[in-house]
Design a protein around this motif. Structure first.
Motif, PDB file in Angstrom:
ATOM      1  N   HIS A 137       6.681  -3.846  -2.862  1.00 27.56           N
ATOM      2  CA  HIS A 137       6.242  -5.175  -3.294  1.00 27.56           C
ATOM      3  C   HIS A 137       7.274  -5.820  -4.215  1.00 27.56           C
ATOM      4  O   HIS A 137       7.370  -7.042  -4.297  1.00 27.56           O
ATOM      5  CB  HIS A 137       4.914  -5.061  -4.046  1.00 27.56           C
ATOM      6  CG  HIS A 137       5.058  -4.299  -5.316  1.00 27.56           C
ATOM      7  ND1 HIS A 137       5.192  -2.934  -5.349  1.00 27.56           N
ATOM      8  CD2 HIS A 137       5.160  -4.714  -6.600  1.00 27.56           C
ATOM      9  CE1 HIS A 137       5.350  -2.547  -6.596  1.00 27.56           C
ATOM     10  NE2 HIS A 137       5.333  -3.600  -7.378  1.00 27.56           N
ATOM     11  N   TYR A 138       8.043  -4.983  -4.927  1.00 25.24           N
ATOM     12  CA  TYR A 138       8.931  -5.512  -5.964  1.00 25.24           C
ATOM     13  C   TYR A 138       9.995  -6.439  -5.383  1.00 25.24           C
ATOM     14  O   TYR A 138      10.389  -7.415  -6.033  1.00 25.24           O
ATOM     15  CB  TYR A 138       9.590  -4.363  -6.724  1.00 25.24           C
ATOM     16  CG  TYR A 138      10.417  -4.826  -7.901  1.00 25.24           C
ATOM     17  CD1 TYR A 138       9.808  -5.436  -8.996  1.00 25.24           C
ATOM     18  CD2 TYR A 138      11.798  -4.683  -7.909  1.00 25.24           C
ATOM     19  CE1 TYR A 138      10.558  -5.884 -10.072  1.00 25.24           C
ATOM     20  CE2 TYR A 138      12.561  -5.122  -8.989  1.00 25.24           C
ATOM     21  CZ  TYR A 138      11.935  -5.723 -10.056  1.00 25.24           C
ATOM     22  OH  TYR A 138      12.692  -6.173 -11.124  1.00 25.24           O
ATOM     23  N   VAL A 174      -4.035  -0.551  -9.789  1.00 18.79           N
ATOM     24  CA  VAL A 174      -3.624  -1.882  -9.339  1.00 18.79           C
ATOM     25  C   VAL A 174      -2.441  -2.302 -10.199  1.00 18.79           C
ATOM     26  O   VAL A 174      -2.544  -2.367 -11.425  1.00 18.79           O
ATOM     27  CB  VAL A 174      -4.776  -2.897  -9.467  1.00 18.79           C
ATOM     28  CG1 VAL A 174      -4.323  -4.271  -8.978  1.00 18.79           C
ATOM     29  CG2 VAL A 174      -5.989  -2.416  -8.687  1.00 18.79           C
ATOM     30  N   ILE A 175      -1.322  -2.591  -9.540  1.00 16.75           N
ATOM     31  CA  ILE A 175      -0.078  -2.870 -10.256  1.00 16.75           C
ATOM     32  C   ILE A 175       0.478  -4.212  -9.788  1.00 16.75           C
ATOM     33  O   ILE A 175       0.638  -4.444  -8.582  1.00 16.75           O
ATOM     34  CB  ILE A 175       0.961  -1.746 -10.007  1.00 16.75           C
ATOM     35  CG1 ILE A 175       0.376  -0.391 -10.438  1.00 16.75           C
ATOM     36  CG2 ILE A 175       2.266  -2.036 -10.730  1.00 16.75           C
ATOM     37  CD1 ILE A 175       1.250   0.800 -10.067  1.00 16.75           C
ATOM     38  N   GLY A 176       0.762  -5.085 -10.739  1.00 13.90           N
ATOM     39  CA  GLY A 176       1.476  -6.329 -10.444  1.00 13.90           C
ATOM     40  C   GLY A 176       0.625  -7.519 -10.107  1.00 13.90           C
ATOM     41  O   GLY A 176       1.151  -8.625  -9.955  1.00 13.90           O
ATOM     42  N   VAL A 201       0.858  -1.188   0.000  1.00 13.04           N
ATOM     43  CA  VAL A 201       0.000   0.000   0.000  1.00 13.04           C
ATOM     44  C   VAL A 201       0.895   1.239   0.000  1.00 13.04           C
ATOM     45  O   VAL A 201       1.585   1.508   0.978  1.00 13.04           O
ATOM     46  CB  VAL A 201      -0.923   0.016   1.231  1.00 13.04           C
ATOM     47  CG1 VAL A 201      -2.016   1.060   1.044  1.00 13.04           C
ATOM     48  CG2 VAL A 201      -1.518  -1.360   1.505  1.00 13.04           C
ATOM     49  N   ASP A 202       0.888   1.989  -1.089  1.00  9.36           N
ATOM     50  CA  ASP A 202       1.794   3.133  -1.210  1.00  9.36           C
ATOM     51  C   ASP A 202       1.057   4.272  -1.921  1.00  9.36           C
ATOM     52  O   ASP A 202       0.874   4.242  -3.135  1.00  9.36           O
ATOM     53  CB  ASP A 202       3.035   2.717  -2.005  1.00  9.36           C
ATOM     54  CG  ASP A 202       4.140   3.758  -1.947  1.00  9.36           C
ATOM     55  OD1 ASP A 202       3.893   4.869  -1.457  1.00  9.36           O
ATOM     56  OD2 ASP A 202       5.260   3.448  -2.415  1.00  9.36           O
ATOM     57  N   MET A 203       0.611   5.257  -1.144  1.00 11.21           N
ATOM     58  CA  MET A 203      -0.118   6.432  -1.635  1.00 11.21           C
ATOM     59  C   MET A 203      -1.545   6.055  -2.042  1.00 11.21           C
ATOM     60  O   MET A 203      -1.796   5.663  -3.173  1.00 11.21           O
ATOM     61  CB  MET A 203       0.620   7.114  -2.792  1.00 11.21           C
ATOM     62  CG  MET A 203       1.996   7.643  -2.407  1.00 11.21           C
ATOM     63  SD  MET A 203       2.947   8.334  -3.804  1.00 11.21           S
ATOM     64  CE  MET A 203       1.873   9.660  -4.358  1.00 11.21           C
ATOM     65  N   VAL A 204      -2.461   6.203  -1.089  1.00  7.86           N
ATOM     66  CA  VAL A 204      -3.858   5.847  -1.350  1.00  7.86           C
ATOM     67  C   VAL A 204      -4.823   6.914  -0.841  1.00  7.86           C
ATOM     68  O   VAL A 204      -6.019   6.634  -0.661  1.00  7.86           O
ATOM     69  CB  VAL A 204      -4.209   4.473  -0.719  1.00  7.86           C
ATOM     70  CG1 VAL A 204      -3.506   3.347  -1.450  1.00  7.86           C
ATOM     71  CG2 VAL A 204      -3.888   4.442   0.782  1.00  7.86           C
ATOM     72  N   PRO A 251       3.950 -13.790  -5.238  1.00  8.43           N
ATOM     73  CA  PRO A 251       2.904 -12.961  -5.855  1.00  8.43           C
ATOM     74  C   PRO A 251       2.674 -11.683  -5.060  1.00  8.43           C
ATOM     75  O   PRO A 251       2.558 -11.715  -3.829  1.00  8.43           O
ATOM     76  CB  PRO A 251       1.677 -13.880  -5.824  1.00  8.43           C
ATOM     77  CG  PRO A 251       2.244 -15.267  -5.805  1.00  8.43           C
ATOM     78  CD  PRO A 251       3.504 -15.169  -4.989  1.00  8.43           C
ATOM     79  N   SER A 252       2.585 -10.566  -5.764  1.00  5.83           N
ATOM     80  CA  SER A 252       2.513  -9.271  -5.099  1.00  5.83           C
ATOM     81  C   SER A 252       1.591  -8.344  -5.863  1.00  5.83           C
ATOM     82  O   SER A 252       1.537  -8.373  -7.096  1.00  5.83           O
ATOM     83  CB  SER A 252       3.910  -8.642  -5.005  1.00  5.83           C
ATOM     84  OG  SER A 252       4.816  -9.494  -4.326  1.00  5.83           O
ATOM     85  N   VAL A 253       0.901  -7.486  -5.110  1.00  6.37           N
ATOM     86  CA  VAL A 253       0.025  -6.484  -5.720  1.00  6.37           C
ATOM     87  C   VAL A 253       0.270  -5.157  -5.008  1.00  6.37           C
ATOM     88  O   VAL A 253       0.443  -5.112  -3.788  1.00  6.37           O
ATOM     89  CB  VAL A 253      -1.460  -6.903  -5.655  1.00  6.37           C
ATOM     90  CG1 VAL A 253      -1.913  -7.142  -4.219  1.00  6.37           C
ATOM     91  CG2 VAL A 253      -2.333  -5.867  -6.337  1.00  6.37           C
ATOM     92  N   PHE A 254       0.257  -4.087  -5.780  1.00  6.82           N
ATOM     93  CA  PHE A 254       0.585  -2.747  -5.304  1.00  6.82           C
ATOM     94  C   PHE A 254      -0.610  -1.842  -5.572  1.00  6.82           C
ATOM     95  O   PHE A 254      -1.038  -1.690  -6.718  1.00  6.82           O
ATOM     96  CB  PHE A 254       1.860  -2.304  -6.041  1.00  6.82           C
ATOM     97  CG  PHE A 254       2.214  -0.847  -5.984  1.00  6.82           C
ATOM     98  CD1 PHE A 254       1.860  -0.028  -4.923  1.00  6.82           C
ATOM     99  CD2 PHE A 254       2.960  -0.285  -7.019  1.00  6.82           C
ATOM    100  CE1 PHE A 254       2.214   1.312  -4.894  1.00  6.82           C
ATOM    101  CE2 PHE A 254       3.327   1.054  -7.000  1.00  6.82           C
ATOM    102  CZ  PHE A 254       2.944   1.852  -5.936  1.00  6.82           C
TER     103      PHE A 254
END
Length: 529
Positions: free
Chosen positions: A467-468, A422-424, A403-406, A476-479
């Motif tokens: 997440h990277y 939604v990234i990744g 979670v980065d900038m929401v 598995p990762s989601v940003f």
């Protein structure tokens, strides 16, 4: 509809030992009640503290970052989440260092040698010191000190400069002397062991003859020129490596002069019978290694909720956010309300929802690690450190939700805050992507924007948040990200511009994703190569 389960579809037995009872399945309504604990009021309370001027922009290693870490830890304690790190409680301590040469100079017989051409020396592997004059070097084989083979045995080298070959010796049968096989030992793979041995024996300087100079110099060239903050295993005060330089074979031959043949004979003697006869060589060397050093100590903050299912509790879901920002510049404080006070506050609220589930007897089947990292603004260093030094094994880490900038709305969605980038999510697991789509459809109905997930995205946001470091290791990762805006990395990124209703909706979406991943029967699969 995805049915969110806690411990399978078994009904709670009305009799018998409570510890042996199965747990009721969680209904959608119960999940909604847990998600509803993520409120705008709580988010505002957390963010008001994390983005206050007293936090001084939360720059890694600075007092404001320490205060922010203490606040996060205090909230975990208030929630009843116990410390998980043996010596440091809620904190995983990280050492950072930025080092570059002020002066690195080597002269042979009064003539200067060219750094990165004829010799190289890494600032991060040397102590800072003024000019030393060397009148004699002692050839000491390969500089190895091991029970199986030692170049130091029977030789006093305290206060001396030694010259050694890179790598390790082989015997007549071409096997390595240390391993007794064709496989090299750690002495071939890690020069640090040689430098530590030299330090322990009181060696002043180690000169290494490097036959692969052209290849190896590239790493030092990058370190010397980029000036980036890096993680380090020890501070300067803890250094236990002898100062060192690496030279080309041609420079070594010039340095050894007419004694060069004796050195070659000594090397062959090692190969014949595994014994070293040191060779003392008069020389005229001047070496200066003066450097600039900036050291920081940062902390990752960890909150851990243990899973309830004995079969699944060793598996861990990570929910992450970076809590550092870029500090202050003169009187200007970069509060970082959106970046990433918003993500840090959101993860706190998701953690609280899981604790509420525990209190209601509905704790997650898998374990969940809530991870707030520092050093993100220095190059994702905090998450890199965790991924390199995991508190819980990475092979049991099922996914990372980052979670980065929401808390803001970017120009592309002006007037429509009901969105999130939604990234990744589909980079490693189609199942992770499908879960996010399904829980959003069934619970939050937020516009999911995949613009920045494109592999040809010129912004490359996929590699620019924490997440990277999990995705790189096959997890598995989601940003989740609201995009940039005019206040990004400016001192105008302040709390009055935060949309708390948006934050709460995103927090609930993150909770539903985490709830599903922590409770479904099978861990999600990596099915994208």
């Amino acid at each position: 509809m995805i049915r969110i389960l806690i411990a399978g579809a078994l009904l709670l037995s009305l009799t018998g030992n409570a510890q042996e009872r199965a747990t009721l399945p969680t209904t959608d309504e119960q999940a909604r009640q847990l998600a509803a604990t993520i409120t705008t009021d709580d988010l505002r309370e957390h963010l008001t503290i994390l983005s206050a001027d007293e936090m001084e922009g939360r720059e890694t290693g600075e007092p404001g970052q320490k205060r922010a870490a203490a606040y996060l830890a205090s909230q975990l304690q208030d929630l009843g989440i116990p410390p998980v790190v043996n010596d440091t409680g809620y904190f995983q301590t990280i050492k950072f260092s930025r080092q570059n040469w002020d002066t690195v100079d080597m002269r042979l017989n009064g003539e200067p040698l060219r750094h990165l051409w004829e010799f190289y020396s890494s600032p991060s592997k040397n102590a800072n010191r003024e000019t030393v004059t060397v009148n004699e070097v002692l050839f000491l084989g390969y500089g190895i000190d091991d029970p199986a083979y030692s170049d130091y045995r029977g030789h006093d080298v305290a206060g001396k400069t030694i010259i050694i070959f890179a790598g390790e010796p082989r015997g007549r049968d071409s096997n390595f002397l240390l391993s007794g096989s064709k496989d090299p030992s750690e002495y071939s793979l890690d020069d640090g062991r040689k430098l530590q041995s030299a330090y322990q024996h009181g060696v002043e300087t180690v000169i290494v003859i490097d036959p692969a100079f052209k290849q190896n110099v590239q790493d030092v060239r990058r370190e010397t020129l980029d000036g980036q903050m890096r993680m380090t295993d020890r501070t300067e005060a803890e250094r236990q490596e002898a100062n060192n330089v690496y030279v080309t074979p041609a420079v070594a031959k010039e340095m050894l002069g007419k004694e060069y043949r004796k050195v070659i004979k000594a090397r062959k003697r090692i190969e014949r019978n595994g014994r070293l006869r040191p060779v003392a060589v008069p020389t005229a060397i001047q070496l200066t290694q003066r450097k600039n050093v900036r050291e920081l100590i940062g902390e990752n903050v960890l909150g851990y909720v243990r899973g309830t299912d004995p079969r699944l509790a060793d598996e861990v879901l990570v929910v992450s956010a970076h809590y550092d920002h870029i500090g202050r510049r003169g009187d200007a404080i970069f509060n970082g309300a959106d970046d990433n006070g918003s993500g840090s506050s959101t993860v706190l609220e998701v953690a609280e929802a899981f604790v509420e589930a525990q209190k209601a007897g509905m704790g997650p089947r898998r374990s969940v690690l809530f991870l707030w990292v520092s050093g993100e603004e220095k190059g994702l260093l905090g998450s890199e450190y965790y991924a390199s030094h995991p508190v819980f094994p990475l092979e049991y880490t099922v996914a990372d939700i980052n979670v980065d900038m929401v808390g803001r709305v970017d120009p592309e969605h002006e007037g429509n805050p009901n969105y999130i980038y939604v990234i990744g999510s589909n980079r490693l697991s189609t199942e992770l992507h499908n879960i996010n789509e399904a829980v959003n459809r069934d619970f939050t109905q937020i516009e999911l924007d995949y613009k920045y997930n494109a592999k040809d995205d010129p912004n490359n946001f996929y590699e620019r948040s924490d997440h990277y470091n999990f995705a790189e290791r096959g997890i598995p990762s989601v940003f989740f990200f609201n995009g940039t805006h005019a206040d990004y990395h400016r001192d105008t990124d302040t709390i009055e511009k935060i949309n708390f209703d948006k934050m709460a909706r995103i927090g609930q979406l993150i909770f539903y994703n985490a709830w599903q991943l922590a409770n479904q029967d099978k861990r999600i699969e990596v099915d994208v190569k």
